[in-house]
Design a protein around this motif. Structure first.
Motif, short mmCIF file in Angstrom:
data_model
loop_
_atom_site.label_atom_id
_atom_site.label_comp_id
_atom_site.label_asym_id
_atom_site.label_seq_id
_atom_site.Cartn_x
_atom_site.Cartn_y
_atom_site.Cartn_z
N ILE A 1 0.84 -1.20 0.00
CA ILE A 1 0.00 0.00 0.00
C ILE A 1 0.88 1.25 0.00
O ILE A 1 0.58 2.23 -0.69
CB ILE A 1 -0.94 -0.01 1.21
CG1 ILE A 1 -2.00 -1.11 1.04
CG2 ILE A 1 -1.62 1.35 1.40
CD1 ILE A 1 -2.95 -1.23 2.20
N LYS B 1 -8.59 -3.77 -0.84
CA LYS B 1 -9.19 -2.45 -0.66
C LYS B 1 -10.38 -2.35 -1.60
O LYS B 1 -10.27 -2.67 -2.78
CB LYS B 1 -8.19 -1.34 -0.97
CG LYS B 1 -6.98 -1.31 -0.08
CD LYS B 1 -6.07 -0.13 -0.39
CE LYS B 1 -6.63 1.17 0.14
NZ LYS B 1 -5.66 2.29 0.01
N TYR C 1 -12.41 4.07 1.72
CA TYR C 1 -12.24 2.65 1.40
C TYR C 1 -12.80 1.76 2.51
O TYR C 1 -12.91 2.18 3.65
CB TYR C 1 -10.76 2.29 1.24
CG TYR C 1 -9.98 3.15 0.30
CD1 TYR C 1 -10.10 2.97 -1.07
CD2 TYR C 1 -9.12 4.12 0.78
CE1 TYR C 1 -9.37 3.77 -1.94
CE2 TYR C 1 -8.39 4.91 -0.09
CZ TYR C 1 -8.52 4.73 -1.44
OH TYR C 1 -7.81 5.52 -2.31
N LEU D 1 -11.25 -1.70 3.96
CA LEU D 1 -10.09 -2.58 3.90
C LEU D 1 -10.41 -3.91 4.56
O LEU D 1 -11.00 -3.94 5.64
CB LEU D 1 -8.89 -1.96 4.61
CG LEU D 1 -7.96 -1.03 3.82
CD1 LEU D 1 -8.70 0.17 3.29
CD2 LEU D 1 -6.78 -0.60 4.70
N SER E 1 0.55 -2.85 5.63
CA SER E 1 0.71 -1.80 4.63
C SER E 1 2.11 -1.79 4.04
O SER E 1 2.38 -1.07 3.08
CB SER E 1 0.41 -0.43 5.25
OG SER E 1 1.29 -0.17 6.33
N TRP F 1 -11.57 3.22 5.97
CA TRP F 1 -10.35 4.03 5.91
C TRP F 1 -10.61 5.26 5.05
O TRP F 1 -11.10 5.14 3.93
CB TRP F 1 -9.22 3.20 5.29
CG TRP F 1 -7.85 3.81 5.38
CD1 TRP F 1 -7.28 4.69 4.51
CD2 TRP F 1 -6.87 3.55 6.38
NE1 TRP F 1 -6.01 5.01 4.92
CE2 TRP F 1 -5.73 4.31 6.07
CE3 TRP F 1 -6.85 2.74 7.52
CZ2 TRP F 1 -4.59 4.30 6.84
CZ3 TRP F 1 -5.70 2.72 8.30
CH2 TRP F 1 -4.58 3.50 7.96
#
Length: 210
Positions: free
Chosen positions: A67, A115, A129, A131, A139, A198
Motif C-alpha cells: 500500500i 481495498k 475505502y 479494507l 501496509s 479508511w
C-alpha cells in the motif's frame, strides 16, 4: 517488533492464475500512467524514492506493491490511488454514487490486503475505502508520510496502527484520525480477519516525504 522492523508476512501460498492476472494488470497500469505523464522510470524513482529496479519489476509484474508503494506512485503520477483498482462494469458506474456491487477492488496479494473503493473514480480531495486485512496483512515494512489527514473505524477484528514508532492496537468499534505527515503504517497481528473503514485526504499537489 519495533516500528521499523519486519511485519509478519501473510500466509505463504503459491500464486494463482487470478493473482498473476492482478499483478499483470497493476504493472500495466503503472507503466501506462507513467508513459502518459511523460516520465521515465528514473523520473518516477526520483519522485518516489523507490529504486529503478523496483519500478521496473512492478511494471513487468515481477513484484507486488505494498500500500505504501502504491501511495508513493499515486502521488508521483498525480492520480488517486483508486486508479490502480480493478475496473467495474460501465453500467454500474455513476458519477456521485457507488453501489455495493459496483465497488472497484484492489487486491494486494503479497500484502494480504483487499481495498474496496467507496468513492467514485473521479479525482477528489477525499478517498474512502473498506479494507479487509488477512492475518499477518500489512501496509508494508516502511513508514509513509504525506500531507493531509487519515481517519478510520474498525468494523471487525483488530488493526495495529503504528504512529511515529508507537503501536496502537485497535479493536472493533475503535476509531482514529491523525495528520498524514505523522510517520505511519499498519498491520493485522492477529489470526482473525479485520475489516476497516479508511478515509484519506490528499491534495493533488502533494509530494512524498521521507
Amino acid at each position: 517488533m519495533d516500528g521499523r522492523g519486519e511485519i509478519n508476512d501473510p500466509k505463504d501460498a503459491p500464486p494463482t492464475e487470478a493473482d498473476d492476472a492482478v499483478d499483470q494488470r497493476l504493472g500495466e497500469t503503472v507503466r501506462l500512467l507513467r508513459q502518459r505523464a511523460g516520465l521515465s522510470i528514473q523520473d518516477v524513482a526520483n519522485k518516489t524514492g523507490l529504486s529503478n529496479g523496483m519500478i521496473s519489476q512492478l511494471e513487468r509484474a515481477r513484484a507486488m506493491p505494498s500500500i505504501r508503494t502504491l501511495r508513493l506512485l499515486s502521488i508521483a503520477l498525480d492520480v488517486p490511488i483508486s486508479y490502480f483498482f480493478e475496473t467495474t462494469d460501465p453500467a454500474d458506474v455513476q458519477r456521485y454514487i457507488v453501489r455495493k456491487n459496483g465497488r472497484r477492488l484492489l487486491r494486494l496479494t503479497a500484502s494480504g490486503v483487499v481495498k474496496e473503493a467507496l468513492t467514485p473514480a473521479d479525482k477528489g480531495q477525499l478517498e474512502f475505502y473498506e479494507l479487509t486485512l488477512n492475518p499477518g496483512a500489512s501496509s508494508g515494512t516502511d513508514f509513509l508520510q504525506h500531507t493531509g489527514e487519515k481517519a478510520g473505524y474498525i468494523l471487525s477484528g483488530s488493526l495495529r496502527l503504528w504512529l511515529d514508532n508507537q503501536a496502537h492496537l485497535l479493536d472493533a468499534g475503535d476509531s482514529f484520525r491523525f495528520p498524514s505527515i505523522v510517520p505511519h503504517m499498519f498491520d493485522n497481528p492477529t489470526q482473525q480477519t479485520a475489516r476497516v473503514i479508511w478515509v484519506t485526504t490528499l491534495r493533488q499537489t502533494d509530494s512524498p516525504a521521507g
